[in-house]
Design a protein around this motif. Structure first.
Motif, PDB file in Angstrom:
ATOM      1  N   CYS A 206       1.270  -1.373  -0.239  1.00 37.43           N
ATOM      2  CA  CYS A 206       0.217   0.358   0.170  1.00 37.43           C
ATOM      3  C   CYS A 206       1.124   0.981   0.014  1.00 37.43           C
ATOM      4  O   CYS A 206       2.365   1.804   0.230  1.00 37.43           O
ATOM      5  N   CYS A 209       2.990   1.435   3.592  1.00 37.16           N
ATOM      6  CA  CYS A 209       4.314   1.012   3.725  1.00 37.16           C
ATOM      7  C   CYS A 209       4.990   1.071   2.334  1.00 37.16           C
ATOM      8  O   CYS A 209       6.110   1.923   2.986  1.00 37.16           O
ATOM      9  N   HIS A 225      -0.249   1.949  11.225  1.00 40.85           N
ATOM     10  CA  HIS A 225      -0.869   1.507  10.393  1.00 40.85           C
ATOM     11  C   HIS A 225      -0.233  -0.414  10.463  1.00 40.85           C
ATOM     12  O   HIS A 225      -1.685  -0.505  10.109  1.00 40.85           O
TER      13      HIS A 225
END
Ligand SMILES: [Zn+2]
Ligand SMILES: [Zn+2]
Length: 311
Positions: A206, A209, A225
């Motif tokens: 994502c 990241c 996250h």
């Protein structure tokens, strides 16, 4: 030599006699105007483009591996007409160094194997640039919302996934047209100029990241996250257990990035607009019953109601 002063006009006797060079057509005022335009109105990139557009390169005749044999023809503009002048006149009027000019020519020619082409005649560099822009213009593009992008860029169809790919297609294009191709650098620059992006396939990771890996996200935010991700995984596992016990149905779903039809890397198809095809897969975690929906752009787009219809 001071770079910012108009140099001396050409007073060569050979030029005065020459039928091809017209150094004497330029008055001192004409030269001042050119000089002012060049130094006061153009940025560095534009200076380069301007100078290069006024130089023709006549490639060396045949089978000479080095580029040394190339001849350069210089022009200056006289009320929008290109008038041929000698090199001294060119360099003195623009007040640029010889090395600078040589460097500009070299960089605009790099990557062009023109010397051993039999058809190579006088090819203007600005013409090569025009060809490059036309080439990019011809390639079909897709709007950015198919690419998870928030910019207003246009994207190339997903059959071209790397700049190297694109460069090879461009080189083929030039070869079939018997034209000089510009360098990869020039290609990249033109992509930027025209606001065209390469279609980037959906990443497995994502955005957060990815940003974290290049140091654009704070540690605390990233940890948060990851915690969210783990708790989502945990919830999914818990729901799956409930589904196995028969208390509910648990579905997982995924949309793949847009596909084009036909999906062929044939050069004849590079310039044809293809049909956009979408697909959406739904999987029942308990029964492993899976449905993959396919639809093309004539039947539906990627708005919420398309997915609601599938469900
Ligand atoms: Zn001259
Ligand atoms: Zn992530």
């Amino acid at each position: 030599m001071c770079q910012n002063q108009l140099g001396k006009a050409c007073i060569s006797v050979q030029c005065a006699k020459s039928k091809s060079r017209h150094c004497d057509e330029f008055t001192e005022d004409d030269r001042k105007q050119i000089f002012n335009l060049f130094w006061k109105q153009l940025d560095w990139g534009q200076k380069k483009a301007y100078a290069v557009s006024l130089i023709d390169v006549v490639p060396c005749k045949i089978q000479n591996k080095s580029r040394r044999g190339d001849t350069f023809i210089y022009y200056l503009k006289l009320s929008d007409k290109k008038v041929r002048v000698c090199r001294t006149m060119f360099i003195n009027t623009l007040a640029i160094g010889e090395k600078q000019v040589a460097g500009w020519i070299k960089s605009s020619l790099s990557g062009s194997p023109s010397c051993n082409k039999p058809s190579a005649t006088v090819k203007n560099i600005s013409e090569a640039k025009k060809t490059l822009l036309e080439f990019l213009d011809w390639l079909p593009k897709i709007p950015s919302h198919y690419c998870r992008s928030t910019s207003s860029k246009l994207y190339l169809e997903p059959i071209i996934n790397s700049k190297m790919d694109l460069f090879r297609i461009y080189q083929d294009h030039c070869e079939t047209k018997n034209l000089r191709s510009l360098s990869r650098y020039q290609l990249s620059e033109s992509l930027k100029e025209m606001g065209i992006g390469l279609f980037l396939p959906r990443k497995d990771q994502c955005d957060t990241c990815c940003s974290y890996q290049v140091g654009q996200v704070f540690e605390a935010e990233y940890q948060n996250h990851i915690a969210n991700k783990n708790s989502a995984r945990y919830e999914k596992a818990k729901d799956k257990c409930l589904a196995v016990e028969g208390q509910c149905h648990v579905l997982t779903m995924d949309v793949e990035s847009v596909k084009v039809s036909p999906y062929l890397k044939a050069s004849a198809l590079y310039y044809k607009t293809k049909l956009m095809v979408h697909n959406f897969t739904i999987n029942d975690l308990k029964s492993h019953h899976t449905v993959c929906y396919w639809w093309d752009e004539s039947e539906g787009d990627l708005c919420a109601s398309s997915f609601a219809s599938c469900l």
